[in-house]
Design a protein around this motif. Structure first.
Motif, mmCIF file in Angstrom:
data_model
loop_
_atom_site.group_PDB
_atom_site.id
_atom_site.type_symbol
_atom_site.label_atom_id
_atom_site.label_comp_id
_atom_site.label_asym_id
_atom_site.label_seq_id
_atom_site.Cartn_x
_atom_site.Cartn_y
_atom_site.Cartn_z
ATOM 1 N N GLN A 28 10.859 -1.901 -14.005
ATOM 2 C CA GLN A 28 11.377 -3.273 -13.867
ATOM 3 C C GLN A 28 12.749 -3.309 -13.212
ATOM 4 O O GLN A 28 13.598 -4.117 -13.562
ATOM 5 C CB GLN A 28 11.418 -3.973 -15.225
ATOM 6 N N ARG A 29 12.969 -2.427 -12.246
ATOM 7 C CA ARG A 29 14.250 -2.425 -11.552
ATOM 8 C C ARG A 29 14.263 -3.434 -10.420
ATOM 9 O O ARG A 29 15.096 -4.324 -10.382
ATOM 10 C CB ARG A 29 14.567 -1.037 -11.008
ATOM 11 N N ASP A 30 13.329 -3.281 -9.507
ATOM 12 C CA ASP A 30 13.335 -4.110 -8.307
ATOM 13 C C ASP A 30 11.905 -4.558 -8.004
ATOM 14 O O ASP A 30 11.070 -3.743 -7.637
ATOM 15 C CB ASP A 30 13.897 -3.308 -7.137
ATOM 16 N N PRO A 31 11.613 -5.852 -8.151
ATOM 17 C CA PRO A 31 10.242 -6.312 -7.876
ATOM 18 C C PRO A 31 9.864 -6.189 -6.401
ATOM 19 O O PRO A 31 8.689 -6.091 -6.065
ATOM 20 C CB PRO A 31 10.236 -7.761 -8.334
ATOM 21 N N VAL A 32 10.845 -6.181 -5.504
ATOM 22 C CA VAL A 32 10.559 -6.022 -4.079
ATOM 23 C C VAL A 32 10.013 -4.620 -3.811
ATOM 24 O O VAL A 32 9.107 -4.448 -2.993
ATOM 25 C CB VAL A 32 11.829 -6.290 -3.242
ATOM 26 N N LEU A 33 10.530 -3.634 -4.521
ATOM 27 C CA LEU A 33 10.063 -2.264 -4.367
ATOM 28 C C LEU A 33 8.600 -2.152 -4.785
ATOM 29 O O LEU A 33 7.798 -1.510 -4.109
ATOM 30 C CB LEU A 33 10.928 -1.321 -5.198
ATOM 31 N N MET A 34 8.244 -2.811 -5.890
ATOM 32 C CA MET A 34 6.865 -2.777 -6.359
ATOM 33 C C MET A 34 5.934 -3.431 -5.338
ATOM 34 O O MET A 34 4.876 -2.892 -5.011
ATOM 35 C CB MET A 34 6.731 -3.492 -7.705
ATOM 36 N N SER A 35 6.323 -4.567 -4.809
ATOM 37 C CA SER A 35 5.456 -5.257 -3.853
ATOM 38 C C SER A 35 5.346 -4.467 -2.547
ATOM 39 O O SER A 35 4.322 -4.529 -1.868
ATOM 40 C CB SER A 35 5.974 -6.664 -3.587
ATOM 41 N N ARG A 36 6.362 -3.709 -2.197
ATOM 42 C CA ARG A 36 6.304 -2.877 -0.997
ATOM 43 C C ARG A 36 5.244 -1.789 -1.163
ATOM 44 O O ARG A 36 4.439 -1.551 -0.263
ATOM 45 C CB ARG A 36 7.658 -2.239 -0.723
ATOM 46 N N TYR A 37 5.231 -1.137 -2.330
ATOM 47 C CA TYR A 37 4.245 -0.089 -2.567
ATOM 48 C C TYR A 37 2.829 -0.657 -2.639
ATOM 49 O O TYR A 37 1.887 -0.075 -2.110
ATOM 50 C CB TYR A 37 4.556 0.666 -3.858
ATOM 51 N N ILE A 38 2.676 -1.787 -3.287
ATOM 52 C CA ILE A 38 1.354 -2.403 -3.393
ATOM 53 C C ILE A 38 0.897 -2.890 -2.011
ATOM 54 O O ILE A 38 -0.282 -2.792 -1.661
ATOM 55 C CB ILE A 38 1.372 -3.549 -4.416
ATOM 56 N N GLY A 39 1.808 -3.385 -1.202
ATOM 57 C CA GLY A 39 1.465 -3.805 0.156
ATOM 58 C C GLY A 39 1.033 -2.639 1.024
ATOM 59 O O GLY A 39 0.102 -2.749 1.822
ATOM 60 N N ARG A 40 1.700 -1.493 0.863
ATOM 61 C CA ARG A 40 1.288 -0.297 1.605
ATOM 62 C C ARG A 40 -0.100 0.158 1.179
ATOM 63 O O ARG A 40 -0.897 0.601 1.992
ATOM 64 C CB ARG A 40 2.281 0.837 1.382
ATOM 65 N N ARG A 41 -0.382 0.042 -0.122
ATOM 66 C CA ARG A 41 -1.703 0.421 -0.608
ATOM 67 C C ARG A 41 -2.769 -0.457 0.023
ATOM 68 O O ARG A 41 -3.823 0.015 0.448
ATOM 69 C CB ARG A 41 -1.780 0.296 -2.127
ATOM 70 N N LEU A 42 -2.476 -1.733 0.126
ATOM 71 C CA LEU A 42 -3.410 -2.657 0.757
ATOM 72 C C LEU A 42 -3.583 -2.326 2.236
ATOM 73 O O LEU A 42 -4.695 -2.364 2.760
ATOM 74 C CB LEU A 42 -2.922 -4.095 0.585
ATOM 75 N N LEU A 43 -2.501 -1.979 2.907
ATOM 76 C CA LEU A 43 -2.580 -1.597 4.318
ATOM 77 C C LEU A 43 -3.452 -0.355 4.507
ATOM 78 O O LEU A 43 -4.288 -0.312 5.411
ATOM 79 C CB LEU A 43 -1.179 -1.345 4.876
ATOM 80 N N PHE A 44 -3.281 0.646 3.642
ATOM 81 C CA PHE A 44 -4.109 1.844 3.739
ATOM 82 C C PHE A 44 -5.585 1.515 3.496
ATOM 83 O O PHE A 44 -6.461 2.074 4.142
ATOM 84 C CB PHE A 44 -3.651 2.922 2.758
ATOM 85 N N ALA A 45 -5.863 0.617 2.564
ATOM 86 C CA ALA A 45 -7.245 0.227 2.290
ATOM 87 C C ALA A 45 -7.867 -0.456 3.505
ATOM 88 O O ALA A 45 -9.022 -0.189 3.861
ATOM 89 C CB ALA A 45 -7.305 -0.683 1.075
ATOM 90 N N VAL A 46 -7.103 -1.321 4.167
ATOM 91 C CA VAL A 46 -7.609 -1.999 5.362
ATOM 92 C C VAL A 46 -7.861 -0.996 6.487
ATOM 93 O O VAL A 46 -8.882 -1.067 7.181
ATOM 94 C CB VAL A 46 -6.625 -3.109 5.805
ATOM 95 N N ILE A 47 -6.954 -0.042 6.657
ATOM 96 C CA ILE A 47 -7.128 0.980 7.692
ATOM 97 C C ILE A 47 -8.380 1.807 7.419
ATOM 98 O O ILE A 47 -9.154 2.110 8.332
ATOM 99 C CB ILE A 47 -5.873 1.873 7.795
ATOM 100 N N ILE A 48 -8.618 2.159 6.156
ATOM 101 C CA ILE A 48 -9.797 2.944 5.804
ATOM 102 C C ILE A 48 -11.071 2.168 6.112
ATOM 103 O O ILE A 48 -12.019 2.704 6.703
ATOM 104 C CB ILE A 48 -9.754 3.359 4.323
ATOM 105 N N VAL A 49 -11.114 0.898 5.739
ATOM 106 C CA VAL A 49 -12.306 0.086 5.993
ATOM 107 C C VAL A 49 -12.544 -0.060 7.493
ATOM 108 O O VAL A 49 -13.683 0.074 7.966
ATOM 109 C CB VAL A 49 -12.179 -1.286 5.304
ATOM 110 N N LEU A 50 -11.490 -0.304 8.254
ATOM 111 C CA LEU A 50 -11.650 -0.426 9.705
ATOM 112 C C LEU A 50 -12.113 0.887 10.337
ATOM 113 O O LEU A 50 -12.958 0.882 11.235
ATOM 114 C CB LEU A 50 -10.346 -0.900 10.345
ATOM 115 N N LEU A 51 -11.564 2.014 9.875
ATOM 116 C CA LEU A 51 -12.010 3.310 10.384
ATOM 117 C C LEU A 51 -13.486 3.543 10.089
ATOM 118 O O LEU A 51 -14.227 4.041 10.935
ATOM 119 C CB LEU A 51 -11.191 4.434 9.758
#
Length: 68
Positions: A28-51
């Protein structure tokens, strides 16, 4: 073979970012940090599906045949 290795590496990156997001959420330090990691996870998932879609369309990956 290289495509499969790339997909596995992207899956590991996706799981790693998910765990880092969990760590940031629990601390619970920085909510922006959490959303950055979750956003990267979503980006990797989209890249995998497109590949996978491109590889299936190009014939690089062959899905399992249906049983007759």
């Amino acid at each position: 073979m290289l495509l499969k290795l790339l997909i596995v590496l992207l899956l590991f990156c996706m799981i790693g970012n998910l765990l880092l997001g969990l760590k940031a959420m629990l601390s619970q330090r920085d909510p922006v940090l959490m959303s950055r990691y979750i956003g990267r996870r979503l980006l990797f998932a989209v890249i995998i599906v497109l590949l996978l879609i491109v590889a299936l369309a190009a014939g690089l990956l062959v899905p399992n045949a249906t049983p007759t």
